[in-house]
Motif scaffolding. Structure first.
Motif, PDB file in Angstrom:
ATOM      1  N   SER A   1      19.852  13.043  21.686  1.00 57.36           N
ATOM      2  CA  SER A   1      18.872  12.179  22.345  1.00 57.36           C
ATOM      3  C   SER A   1      19.364  11.833  23.742  1.00 57.36           C
ATOM      4  CB  SER A   1      18.648  10.898  21.538  1.00 57.36           C
ATOM      5  OG  SER A   1      19.859  10.128  21.501  1.00 57.36           O
ATOM      6  N   VAL A   2      18.460  11.255  24.525  1.00 57.18           N
ATOM      7  CA  VAL A   2      18.804  10.807  25.855  1.00 57.18           C
ATOM      8  C   VAL A   2      17.899   9.650  26.209  1.00 57.18           C
ATOM      9  CG1 VAL A   2      17.203  12.386  26.998  1.00 57.18           C
ATOM     10  CG2 VAL A   2      19.164  11.523  28.249  1.00 57.18           C
ATOM     11  N   SER A   3      18.474   8.639  26.914  1.00 54.44           N
ATOM     12  CA  SER A   3      17.672   7.520  27.406  1.00 54.44           C
ATOM     13  C   SER A   3      17.815   7.463  28.921  1.00 54.44           C
ATOM     14  CB  SER A   3      18.133   6.208  26.762  1.00 54.44           C
ATOM     15  OG  SER A   3      19.452   5.874  27.219  1.00 54.44           O
ATOM     16  N   LYS A   4      17.124   6.523  29.541  1.00 55.49           N
ATOM     17  CA  LYS A   4      17.181   6.453  30.996  1.00 55.49           C
ATOM     18  C   LYS A   4      18.556   6.056  31.524  1.00 55.49           C
ATOM     19  CE  LYS A   4      15.542   1.658  31.358  1.00 55.49           C
ATOM     20  NZ  LYS A   4      14.522   0.769  31.966  1.00 55.49           N
ATOM     21  N   ASP A   5      19.366   5.402  30.660  1.00 59.85           N
ATOM     22  CA  ASP A   5      20.693   4.951  31.110  1.00 59.85           C
ATOM     23  C   ASP A   5      21.838   5.723  30.494  1.00 59.85           C
ATOM     24  OD1 ASP A   5      19.832   2.897  32.833  1.00 59.85           O
ATOM     25  OD2 ASP A   5      19.500   1.568  31.127  1.00 59.85           O
TER      26      ASP A   5
ATOM     27  N   ARG B   1      27.274   7.155  30.716  1.00 58.24           N
ATOM     28  CA  ARG B   1      26.414   5.984  30.899  1.00 58.24           C
ATOM     29  C   ARG B   1      26.262   5.730  32.389  1.00 58.24           C
ATOM     30  NH1 ARG B   1      24.627   1.473  28.211  1.00 58.24           N
ATOM     31  NH2 ARG B   1      25.625   2.188  26.298  1.00 58.24           N
ATOM     32  N   HIS B   2      25.032   5.479  32.813  1.00 54.77           N
ATOM     33  CA  HIS B   2      24.769   5.258  34.225  1.00 54.77           C
ATOM     34  C   HIS B   2      25.515   4.022  34.719  1.00 54.77           C
ATOM     35  CE1 HIS B   2      22.479   4.308  37.916  1.00 54.77           C
ATOM     36  NE2 HIS B   2      22.339   5.625  37.993  1.00 54.77           N
ATOM     37  N   PRO B   3      26.172   4.067  35.880  1.00 49.32           N
ATOM     38  CA  PRO B   3      26.968   2.920  36.345  1.00 49.32           C
ATOM     39  C   PRO B   3      26.148   1.759  36.870  1.00 49.32           C
ATOM     40  CG  PRO B   3      27.054   4.699  37.947  1.00 49.32           C
ATOM     41  CD  PRO B   3      26.330   5.246  36.753  1.00 49.32           C
ATOM     42  N   GLY B   4      24.831   1.904  37.011  1.00 48.17           N
ATOM     43  CA  GLY B   4      23.996   0.800  37.482  1.00 48.17           C
ATOM     44  C   GLY B   4      23.869   0.766  38.984  1.00 48.17           C
TER      45      GLY B   4
ATOM     46  N   TYR C   1      19.102  15.605  32.265  1.00 46.70           N
ATOM     47  CA  TYR C   1      19.170  15.276  33.697  1.00 46.70           C
ATOM     48  C   TYR C   1      18.605  13.878  33.900  1.00 46.70           C
ATOM     49  CZ  TYR C   1      19.040  16.542  38.719  1.00 46.70           C
ATOM     50  OH  TYR C   1      19.250  16.630  40.062  1.00 46.70           O
ATOM     51  N   ARG C   2      19.380  12.996  34.562  1.00 49.95           N
ATOM     52  CA  ARG C   2      18.869  11.670  34.939  1.00 49.95           C
ATOM     53  C   ARG C   2      18.342  11.735  36.349  1.00 49.95           C
ATOM     54  NH1 ARG C   2      23.239   8.890  31.972  1.00 49.95           N
ATOM     55  NH2 ARG C   2      24.540   9.157  33.826  1.00 49.95           N
ATOM     56  N   ASN C   3      17.197  11.065  36.593  1.00 47.90           N
ATOM     57  CA  ASN C   3      16.581  11.159  37.908  1.00 47.90           C
ATOM     58  C   ASN C   3      17.033  10.028  38.815  1.00 47.90           C
ATOM     59  OD1 ASN C   3      15.239   8.987  36.845  1.00 47.90           O
ATOM     60  ND2 ASN C   3      13.210   9.654  37.497  1.00 47.90           N
ATOM     61  N   ASP C   4      16.535  10.078  40.053  1.00 49.28           N
ATOM     62  CA  ASP C   4      16.807   9.070  41.065  1.00 49.28           C
ATOM     63  C   ASP C   4      15.714   8.019  40.996  1.00 49.28           C
ATOM     64  OD1 ASP C   4      17.471   7.605  43.267  1.00 49.28           O
ATOM     65  OD2 ASP C   4      16.703   9.066  44.711  1.00 49.28           O
ATOM     66  N   SER C   5      16.069   6.762  40.908  1.00 46.14           N
ATOM     67  CA  SER C   5      15.073   5.702  40.764  1.00 46.14           C
ATOM     68  C   SER C   5      14.159   5.594  41.973  1.00 46.14           C
ATOM     69  CB  SER C   5      15.768   4.355  40.525  1.00 46.14           C
ATOM     70  OG  SER C   5      16.598   4.040  41.624  1.00 46.14           O
TER      71      SER C   5
ATOM     72  N   GLY D   1      22.752  11.802  36.842  1.00 50.20           N
ATOM     73  CA  GLY D   1      23.448  12.152  35.616  1.00 50.20           C
ATOM     74  C   GLY D   1      23.086  13.545  35.147  1.00 50.20           C
ATOM     75  N   PHE D   2      24.062  14.222  34.496  1.00 47.72           N
ATOM     76  CA  PHE D   2      23.858  15.595  34.059  1.00 47.72           C
ATOM     77  C   PHE D   2      24.708  15.811  32.815  1.00 47.72           C
ATOM     78  CE2 PHE D   2      25.047  20.178  34.390  1.00 47.72           C
ATOM     79  CZ  PHE D   2      23.777  20.730  34.295  1.00 47.72           C
TER      80      PHE D   2
END
Length: 806
Positions: free
Chosen positions: A461-465, A531-534, A565-569, A636-637
């Motif tokens: 699974s994957v979430s936004k963070d 985990r995304h660093p915020g 792949y996490r995107n750019d906000s 993120g990747f």
């Protein structure tokens, strides 16, 4: 145990030394150290400690700290003081205090044995401290007298060396210079550093010295130079190191994403599979500050610094591009942001400067300034000791790896201590997660757990963070379950590379960062973070078409089945891009997955895609932008798939062999092209030279012919002028002769005519006279008077004509 204490009268108390005769600063002490310091051997009366017990010089047990039984030391010798006669030379007293230990003396605490040792008692000359030589000096070369002399200032460096700075006057030019002189052990002679010149300063305290043909006198003494300074009362300082870069202490340290590139003609390499092997290899290397080692692929490359003659042509200070750098240096004891500050003596990243801080006059001042700046992203600083400057040395600005004596100090922020010396080096390293070296050590001990053959990492699974913990990057971050998770990019277990404009980082906390080591590090960190660093953190490109970033799994070979792949906000989500794989970088990329018109959720989010039909394993995976938006951004990747352990080494070796073969072939072709270019250039230059030579010969011949014609013309004119003058002279002479002849002829003619006229006149006169007489005789009448007068008139006329002619 305790340190050495100096008595007010110049002695040194060794009552609290450790069993090895060292003080707290680690310098050797005691009578033997004193003798070594002045270049002599210990006095037979002074014993040494052996095996932690007190012994006499003959090896027998004793309770006395001086090395002979207490009762065997007479009172007269136990309290001897040889005070110096300081007339031009200095005695070297050393006071030894006895007492303490198992066989402690039963005398009162304030009673102590005192033994003074001087150079004179050892049969050596009394040593003069360089501080007594300080001042302004004048040196004159005896053979040349006033045409060659020097005026300089002399200052002590330590108790065994001094420095001179001044000007050399050679006839008219003024030449500034600086020299360091070192004591010849056990004497008052000093040798000029890096030369064989030796001077005698035995009478320097009296203001005179001699070195070869140069006689020196002190014009004025520095303040305090007249004081008697015992040489031994100072801590022993090491002499300046003549062999640049060599140091007995220190250790080997690792700098990630750093390299000195170029000058392959000076470097050498050897096989090296990983950092653990590199640690073993460098542990056997010479401990030199002027040689570094680059861990590139499976090779450990030794890179020596160039000297001052090639300071513009050394290996270039650069980003690693997947390589790591190992250097030998001294640990300063300072830690910051999980980095270790180390110092390398007499080496530099020459040129390519960043910011320059002036007024930094010492090593300690440079160290304080770097601590104050506390910028671990600025990997290197150079302290230029002669000019008092601290200079930033950023990577990628073509700084040269240079080293030579008395140059300065290069400060580096290292990531880990890997071999030699102490891991703390006088400071305490911060506690935290295991370093990559410890991880790799654990990996070496359990290779099956590091990258198990056939192990599958499946997407969950994957979430936004947050990504799941089933991806390959998370597994590498935990050393495949053998260590707590650390970001694999931060620990160096994977490498991230970027296109020219793609290594940028943004966060709401720090803003935009571009073209810096910190931007590159943070961009790699956010891409590989589980985990995304915020703070809206993201990697981003500046808009160049075809921007890309690559995640290199190093020794892990993966058959991909899925990626996330996490995107750019900010909305710069990739809509047209490709995932590619490779085992040898730029030599060839294989398309794994191609995407067009991708839709992303509003704001920050994440997506994942399955990969079908992929059978080939890769170690490098690249995301390449193929359309709008023009900015490639990633927060993120993660990769999923099957690890192929058995094939990894073979494929790596094959890829490396192919790359080396390709590089060798390209190099040979380049060499051939270069040789052909040089041959063509040489032939062209030869032809040009021949053409110019022919033109010059032709011009010279024309010039010579013109000069010859000019000379011939001048000769002809001269000859014509000479002939004309000759003819003119001859004509003048001929005319003169004709004139003379004419005049002679005319004179002769006139004489002839005059004679003729005279004769005629005489004849006429004679006839007139005869006629007159006849008339007078015949005619005495009046009618004849007229005829008589006429006759007389005719006679007078004839007389006048005769007189006129005559």
């Amino acid at each position: 145990m305790g340190g050495v204490s100096s008595h007010p009268d110049g002695g040194v108390d060794i009552a609290s030394m450790d069993s090895a005769g060292r003080d707290f600063d680690g310098h050797s002490s005691g009578p033997r150290a004193a003798a070594e310091l002045v270049g002599t051997t210990p006095s037979p009366q002074l014993g040494t400690q052996q095996g932690g017990e007190d012994h006499d010089c003959d090896g027998t047990r004793s309770h006395s700290r001086c090395g002979s039984p207490r009762n065997s030391v007479p009172e007269s010798s136990a309290r001897r003081k040889a005070w110096p006669d300081t007339g031009g030379a200095l005695r070297i007293p050393r006071q030894i205090t006895m007492g303490g230990g198992d066989g402690e003396d039963t005398r009162a605490d304030d009673e102590e044995y005192q033994v003074w040792v001087s150079g004179e008692s050892m049969g050596q000359p009394e040593l003069i401290h360089p501080k007594r030589m300080e001042g302004c000096w004048l040196g004159v070369c005896i053979p040349l007298g006033p045409y060659l002399y020097t005026c300089y200032e002399q200052k002590a460096v330590d108790q065994n060396s001094f420095q001179t700075k001044g000007c050399l006057f050679v006839f008219y030019p003024i030449l500034p210079y600086s020299e360091v002189w070192e004591r010849v052990p056990g004497t008052n002679k000093f040798r000029k550093q890096h030369t064989k010149d030796i001077g005698d300063w035995s009478e320097a305290a009296k203001g005179k010295a001699c070195s070869g043909p140069c006689f020196r006198i002190r014009l004025s003494a520095a303040s305090g130079s007249g004081q008697v300074v015992p040489v031994e009362s100072m801590k022993a300082q090491p002499l300046p190191i003549k062999d640049v870069g060599f140091h007995a202490d220190g250790g080997f340290f690792l700098l990630r994403d750093a390299d000195f590139k170029g000058r392959d003609d000076r470097s050498s390499s050897e096989p090296c599979s990983d950092l653990e092997v590199a640690k073993q290899l460098v542990a056997r290397k010479p401990k030199r500050h002027d040689v570094c080692y680059a861990l590139r692929e499976k090779q450990l490359v030794s890179i020596p610094a160039v000297d001052r003659n090639e300071m513009q042509n050394g290996a270039k200070w650069s980003h690693g591009g997947g390589a790591h750098l190992i250097v030998f240096g001294n640990d300063t004891g300072h830690r910051s942001h999980n980095k270790i500050l180390i110092a390398l003596k007499d080496v530099d990243c020459c040129f390519g400067d960043g910011k320059v801080f002036s007024g930094v006059r010492s090593y300690d001042a440079a160290l304080r300034k770097i601590r104050e700046l506390d910028d671990t992203n600025q990997t290197a600083y150079f302290f230029h000791s002669s000019s008092g400057r601290l200079i930033e040395k950023p990577k990628g600005k073509k700084s040269n790896w240079v080293g030579y004596p008395n140059y300065g100090w290069l400060f580096l922020w290292a990531d880990a201590h890997i071999a030699g010396g102490s891991d703390t080096g006088g400071g305490t390293a911060p506690k935290g997660p295991p370093t990559s070296l410890r991880d790799e050590k654990a990996m070496a001990q359990a290779p099956d757990a590091v990258s198990p053959s056939g192990r599958v990492f499946s997407f969950v699974s994957v979430s936004k963070d947050t990504f799941d913990q089933s991806g390959i990057l998370y597994a590498i971050g935990t050393s495949f379950g053998k260590a707590p998770y650390t970001n694999p990019a931060d620990s160096g277990k994977v490498a991230v590379h970027f296109s020219d404009d793609c290594a940028n980082f943004y966060s709401k906390k720090g803003g935009h960062k571009t073209f810096s080591d910190e931007a590159r590090r943070q961009a790699a960190s956010v891409i590989c973070a589980n985990r995304h660093p915020g703070h809206g953190s993201s990697q981003w490109s500046r808009g160049e078409p075809g921007a890309w970033f690559t995640v290199d799994l190093l020794d892990v070979l993966l058959v991909p089945t899925h990626f996330a792949y996490r995107n750019d906000s900010a909305g710069n989500d990739p809509t047209h891009f490709a995932l590619e794989g490779s085992n040898n970088g730029d030599a060839g990329w294989t398309l794994i997955s191609k995407h067009s018109h991708e839709k992303w959720p509003e704001g920050k989010g994440a997506k994942h895609w399955s990969i079908s039909g992929a059978t080939k394993p890769f170690t490098r995976f690249r995301i390449r932008n193929e359309g709008g938006p023009k900015h490639l951004c990633c927060a993120g990747f993660e990769l999923y798939g099957r690890v192929v352990e058995d094939e990894a080494k073979a494929r790596k070796a094959e890829a490396k062999a192919e790359e080396e073969m390709r590089a060798t072939k390209e190099k040979l072709q380049e060499d051939q092209r270069e040789r052909a270019r040089l041959a063509a250039q040489l032939e062209s230059e030869r032809q040009e030279f021949a053409k110019k030579e022919a033109e010059m010969r032709e011009q010279m011949q024309e010039k010579l012919d013109g000069e010859k014609r000019k000379l011939d013309e001048e000769k002809r004119r001269y000859e014509e002028t000479l002939a004309a003058k000759r003819r003119e002279e001859e004509a003048r002479k001929a005319g003169k002769s004709a004139q003379e002849k004419l005049e002679k002829f005319q004179r002769a003619k006139r004489e002839k005519e005059r004679a003729k006229h005279r004769a005629e006149a005489a004849s006429l006169l004679e006839g007139a006279r005869a006629c007159t007489a006849l008339v007078e005789m015949l005619c005495d009448r009046d009618d004849c008077r007229f005829a008589t007068e006429k006759a007389h008139a005719s006679g007078e006329c004839a007389q006048g004509a005769l007189e006129k002619v005559g």
